[in-house]
Design a protein around this motif. Sequence first.
Motif, PDB file in Angstrom:
ATOM      1  N   ASN A  56       2.951  -2.881   4.145  1.00  0.00           N
ATOM      2  CA  ASN A  56       3.219  -1.745   3.183  1.00  0.00           C
ATOM      3  C   ASN A  56       2.787  -0.343   3.637  1.00  0.00           C
ATOM      4  O   ASN A  56       2.389  -0.267   4.752  1.00  0.00           O
ATOM      5  CB  ASN A  56       2.306  -2.202   2.013  1.00  0.00           C
ATOM      6  CG  ASN A  56       2.761  -2.980   0.996  1.00  0.00           C
ATOM      7  OD1 ASN A  56       4.141  -3.074   0.705  1.00  0.00           O
ATOM      8  ND2 ASN A  56       1.864  -4.090   0.689  1.00  0.00           N
ATOM      9  N   PRO A  57       3.332   0.642   3.017  1.00  0.00           N
ATOM     10  CA  PRO A  57       4.276   0.511   1.785  1.00  0.00           C
ATOM     11  C   PRO A  57       5.578   0.315   2.210  1.00  0.00           C
ATOM     12  O   PRO A  57       6.249   1.102   2.808  1.00  0.00           O
ATOM     13  CB  PRO A  57       4.064   1.851   1.213  1.00  0.00           C
ATOM     14  CG  PRO A  57       3.787   2.830   2.324  1.00  0.00           C
ATOM     15  CD  PRO A  57       2.821   2.009   3.224  1.00  0.00           C
ATOM     16  N   ALA A  58       6.204  -0.935   1.872  1.00  0.00           N
ATOM     17  CA  ALA A  58       7.434  -1.178   2.077  1.00  0.00           C
ATOM     18  C   ALA A  58       8.578  -0.274   2.049  1.00  0.00           C
ATOM     19  O   ALA A  58       9.486  -0.213   2.681  1.00  0.00           O
ATOM     20  CB  ALA A  58       7.907  -2.600   1.648  1.00  0.00           C
ATOM     21  N   GLY A  59       8.496   0.396   0.698  1.00  0.00           N
ATOM     22  CA  GLY A  59       9.625   1.539   0.422  1.00  0.00           C
ATOM     23  C   GLY A  59       9.577   2.594   1.752  1.00  0.00           C
ATOM     24  O   GLY A  59      10.783   2.928   2.484  1.00  0.00           O
ATOM     25  N   VAL A  60       8.570   3.245   1.808  1.00  0.00           N
ATOM     26  CA  VAL A  60       8.449   4.397   2.981  1.00  0.00           C
ATOM     27  C   VAL A  60       8.703   3.880   4.150  1.00  0.00           C
ATOM     28  O   VAL A  60       9.299   4.547   5.175  1.00  0.00           O
ATOM     29  CB  VAL A  60       7.045   5.032   2.705  1.00  0.00           C
ATOM     30  CG1 VAL A  60       6.770   5.992   3.994  1.00  0.00           C
ATOM     31  CG2 VAL A  60       6.922   5.759   1.338  1.00  0.00           C
TER      32      VAL A  60
END
Length: 454
Positions: free
Chosen positions: A145-149
Amino acid sequence: MKLSVIGGGGVRSMFLAKSIAQKADKLKIDELVFMDNDEIKLNIYGTMAKKVAALICGDMKFTLTTNPVEAIKDADYVITTIRVGGDEMRVRDERIALDMGILGQETTGAAGLSFAMRSVSALAEYCELVKKLAKPNCRVFNFTNPAGVVSQTLRDMGYHFTYGICDAPSGMLRSFEKLCGAEEGSMKGEVYGLNHLSYFKSITLNNKEMISELIDNDRAYTQTDMRYFEKDLLRDKGEILNEYLYYFYYREKAVENILKAEKTRGEQICEINKAMTEELSRIDIENDFDKAFQIFEYWYGIRENNYMASETGIKRTKPWHFDIYQKDSGGYAGVALKFMEIAQSEKSGSMILCVPNNGAINGLKDDDVVEITCDITNGDAIPHRFGEVDEQNLELIRRVKNYERLASRAIREKSVKYAVDALTLHPLVNSYSLAKELTEKYIDLNKDYTGEWK
């Protein structure tokens, strides 16, 4: 086939090992390596994972190592699940934001930027080893994480063999199957958005659309993670929300609940993991696995039943139990394993991954990493085409994606300016002055990991 897990000393290692071992024969996984640079935790949680795997699939070679070269060399697939700085740094990430009245949650909140500052450089080193040492078509599934960034940044750095994975969407589908008494894997979901900010546009069971029925089902608000939302909100949206959208739709309640709670989620996990590790360190795990397992189940049960409790004021009440032999959906390992299964079958299949948009959602760039239902064909992930989506949902998605893009650039260039720009745009910060102060504090906090920023 060789599968390697980077971060194999984490407290969830037994879950990974169980899921992989259950699928090992079918997927022809004959070698599994758990690598971690924390030798103490690897010797505890890695050893427990190795024991679980042996009970399920004794023929599979299972190696524990602190050497990343040994882990990655000739690997067919790699799963990354690391926590640079440990639980203590998560606590500091989140508290810095909370002390300023800002939601700190480590993936959705402002603390995600700080976590990503530490995560990306470490993951990039592993990705370089994958390029040099792994099999030519090796895929990396990132759960860090944060997997999006992180997923956006790794793709922006040219690591196109990386895929972001998260078990939240698949876990929600499984909870709906249980609610409806349906067979595992029988519900199909059409998901679009970003990691921890995604929407189910469609959920079908035997080709029957279930969205409206689920939204109107009162039991769904007590037995699934729809418990975090009001029925009126979901009726208004006409879609089902990822549980992490709670932080956006109920921002002030989340902050208020966290500040009123005795401990943040990060502080709870830090204390639980520390107590569990200390107790397990006094056990001869090889020769007294049953005792070690009993200790683990006690402490992890406390952790599981307090999931999102500080933020929402809602505690899970169902007793938590880990059954080594019971078939399960595999959690985040299950996402990676499903990709492998489809790829090996030489047939197309669908699943939810974090991949480049490539025209799937109108209003986003092609190289914006999104969380979306994909078709896996010939080892490639092709996102389903959604076209125009709900305008309000798209507004939030675009805002957070702009934050992620700027965060990616800030991390890659070690740029103070782009870090401030990123946090200024973040809906849960939404202030230049707060963003500037947060950036200064996070850069100072992470200086031993990232060096100087400019």
